[in-house]
Motif scaffolding. Structure first.
Motif, short mmCIF file in Angstrom:
data_model
loop_
_atom_site.label_atom_id
_atom_site.label_comp_id
_atom_site.label_asym_id
_atom_site.label_seq_id
_atom_site.Cartn_x
_atom_site.Cartn_y
_atom_site.Cartn_z
N LEU A 50 0.82 -1.21 0.00
CA LEU A 50 0.00 0.00 0.00
C LEU A 50 0.86 1.26 0.00
N MET A 51 1.89 1.28 0.85
CA MET A 51 2.71 2.49 0.99
C MET A 51 3.47 2.83 -0.28
N SER A 52 3.98 1.80 -0.95
CA SER A 52 4.85 2.03 -2.11
C SER A 52 4.13 1.84 -3.43
N PHE A 53 2.83 1.55 -3.37
CA PHE A 53 2.06 1.24 -4.58
C PHE A 53 2.66 0.05 -5.33
N GLY A 54 3.28 -0.86 -4.56
CA GLY A 54 3.87 -2.05 -5.14
C GLY A 54 5.27 -1.87 -5.69
N ILE A 55 5.78 -0.64 -5.69
CA ILE A 55 7.09 -0.37 -6.31
C ILE A 55 8.22 -1.03 -5.52
N HIS A 56 7.99 -1.34 -4.24
CA HIS A 56 9.05 -1.98 -3.46
C HIS A 56 9.51 -3.29 -4.09
N ARG A 57 8.63 -3.92 -4.84
CA ARG A 57 9.02 -5.17 -5.51
C ARG A 57 10.07 -4.91 -6.60
N VAL A 58 9.96 -3.79 -7.28
CA VAL A 58 10.95 -3.41 -8.29
C VAL A 58 12.29 -3.11 -7.63
N TRP A 59 12.26 -2.36 -6.52
CA TRP A 59 13.49 -2.06 -5.79
C TRP A 59 14.19 -3.34 -5.35
N LYS A 60 13.42 -4.29 -4.88
CA LYS A 60 13.99 -5.54 -4.39
C LYS A 60 14.55 -6.40 -5.52
N ARG A 61 13.88 -6.41 -6.66
CA ARG A 61 14.40 -7.18 -7.81
C ARG A 61 15.75 -6.62 -8.25
N PHE A 62 15.85 -5.29 -8.30
CA PHE A 62 17.11 -4.64 -8.68
C PHE A 62 18.22 -5.03 -7.70
N THR A 63 17.88 -5.06 -6.42
CA THR A 63 18.85 -5.40 -5.38
C THR A 63 19.33 -6.84 -5.53
N ILE A 64 18.41 -7.75 -5.78
CA ILE A 64 18.79 -9.15 -5.97
C ILE A 64 19.72 -9.29 -7.17
N ASP A 65 19.43 -8.57 -8.25
CA ASP A 65 20.29 -8.63 -9.44
C ASP A 65 21.69 -8.10 -9.14
N ALA A 66 21.81 -7.19 -8.16
CA ALA A 66 23.11 -6.60 -7.82
C ALA A 66 23.88 -7.42 -6.80
N SER A 67 23.27 -8.51 -6.31
CA SER A 67 23.86 -9.24 -5.18
C SER A 67 25.03 -10.13 -5.58
N GLY A 68 25.03 -10.62 -6.80
CA GLY A 68 26.08 -11.54 -7.23
C GLY A 68 26.06 -12.88 -6.52
N VAL A 69 24.96 -13.21 -5.87
CA VAL A 69 24.88 -14.45 -5.09
C VAL A 69 24.85 -15.66 -6.02
N ARG A 70 25.61 -16.69 -5.63
CA ARG A 70 25.70 -17.91 -6.44
C ARG A 70 25.45 -19.14 -5.58
N ARG A 71 25.31 -20.26 -6.23
CA ARG A 71 25.04 -21.52 -5.53
C ARG A 71 26.16 -21.84 -4.54
N GLY A 72 25.77 -22.38 -3.39
CA GLY A 72 26.73 -22.79 -2.39
C GLY A 72 27.21 -21.70 -1.46
N GLN A 73 26.75 -20.46 -1.66
CA GLN A 73 27.23 -19.35 -0.83
C GLN A 73 26.40 -19.18 0.43
N ARG A 74 26.94 -18.36 1.34
CA ARG A 74 26.25 -18.00 2.58
C ARG A 74 25.79 -16.55 2.48
N VAL A 75 24.51 -16.31 2.81
CA VAL A 75 23.91 -14.98 2.73
C VAL A 75 23.27 -14.64 4.07
N LEU A 76 23.47 -13.40 4.53
CA LEU A 76 22.80 -12.89 5.72
C LEU A 76 21.77 -11.85 5.29
N ASP A 77 20.50 -12.15 5.57
CA ASP A 77 19.41 -11.20 5.34
C ASP A 77 19.14 -10.52 6.67
#
Length: 251
Positions: A42-69
């Motif tokens: 509601l607050m972001s009119f759904g745009i937060h999903r676009v921000w998060k997709r961009f962030t995931i694409d910038a993460s460089g995360v690969r199989r077998g790695q450790r990630v802290l959310d």
């Protein structure tokens, strides 16, 4: 940003005792946890999903790695990273707030996200993990709520592996003046009314608007990350600077 003494810190536009802020922030998120995802839409009119997709694409995360959310809330990033790292990888969803952590665990398990995900209640300023442990750390819309941001950034640097990266997705300072005025009007007049209507809590969303204004701007946060030891720090403005993604590396 207003200069604070060693004993006080901002809580939105208020100045409070430094040792009280974490508990006050906790009360905010206890109040909003049950409808956190709905309010994000509601607050972001759904745009937060676009921000998060961009962030995931910038993460460089690969199989077998450790990630802290970190400050991972209801686990949107954890769900994505769980699939990306595969069964030999690990994702830790960490949040200081037990209400948010419970919501995240329930949501992810209901969606079948199990096996390579662990849940840890943790303070970003004193992360309970070994040195040089994670390939990637992400903190999304959480750093502004941390009492000692510099200490938290140093803690993140410590537990990140050499070659790893930190991603900070956070509300920031709009870079277009007309947008800034519209954003202010929305934040201080519309947002608390939405909070009142949906979760019967205008004050928590008033704090949200105020905490965004008190958060360091893009260049200041970049400097803070560099002071904590991160290198090649850069940021990308999204939606006119309403949100920025900062990225830094440990070498």
């Amino acid at each position: 940003m207003e200069e604070q003494s060693r004993d006080t810190i901002d809580f939105g536009f208020r100045t409070v005792n430094r040792n009280e802020k974490a508990g006050m922030v906790a009360n905010v998120f206890h109040s909003v946890a049950a409808k956190y995802d709905l309010m994000n839409d509601l607050m972001s009119f759904g745009i937060h999903r676009v921000w998060k997709r961009f962030t995931i694409d910038a993460s460089g995360v690969r199989r077998g790695q450790r990630v802290l959310d970190l400050a991972g809330g209801t686990g949107d990033f954890t769900a994505k990273f769980s699939r990306m790292v595969g069964e030999n990888g690990q994702v830790i969803l960490a949040d200081i707030n037990d209400s948010m952590l419970k919501m995240g665990r329930e949501k992810l398990r209901n969606h079948g996200v199990v096996g390579n995900v662990n849940y840890v209640q943790a303070n970003a300023e004193e992360l309970p993990f070994p040195d040089d442990y994670f390939n990637c750390i992400i903190i999304s819309f959480g750093l502004r709520n941390v009492t000692d941001k510099d200490k938290a950034l140093r803690s993140m640097f410590r537990v990140l592996k050499p070659g790893g990266r930190l991603l900070v997705l956070e509300f920031s300072k709009p870079v277009i003046e007309p947008l800034s005025k519209v954003y202010d009007a929305y934040s201080f007049h519309v947002l608390p009314r939405i909070g009142q209507a949906v979760v019967n809590d205008a004050d928590s969303y008033r704090y949200l608007a105020e905490s965004i204004r008190m958060h360091p701007d893009q260049e200041t946060l970049k400097g803070m990350m560099e002071n904590a030891g991160f290198e090649h720090v850069s940021y990308t403005n999204m939606t006119g600077g309403i949100v920025a993604l900062h990225k830094g590396f440990k070498f």
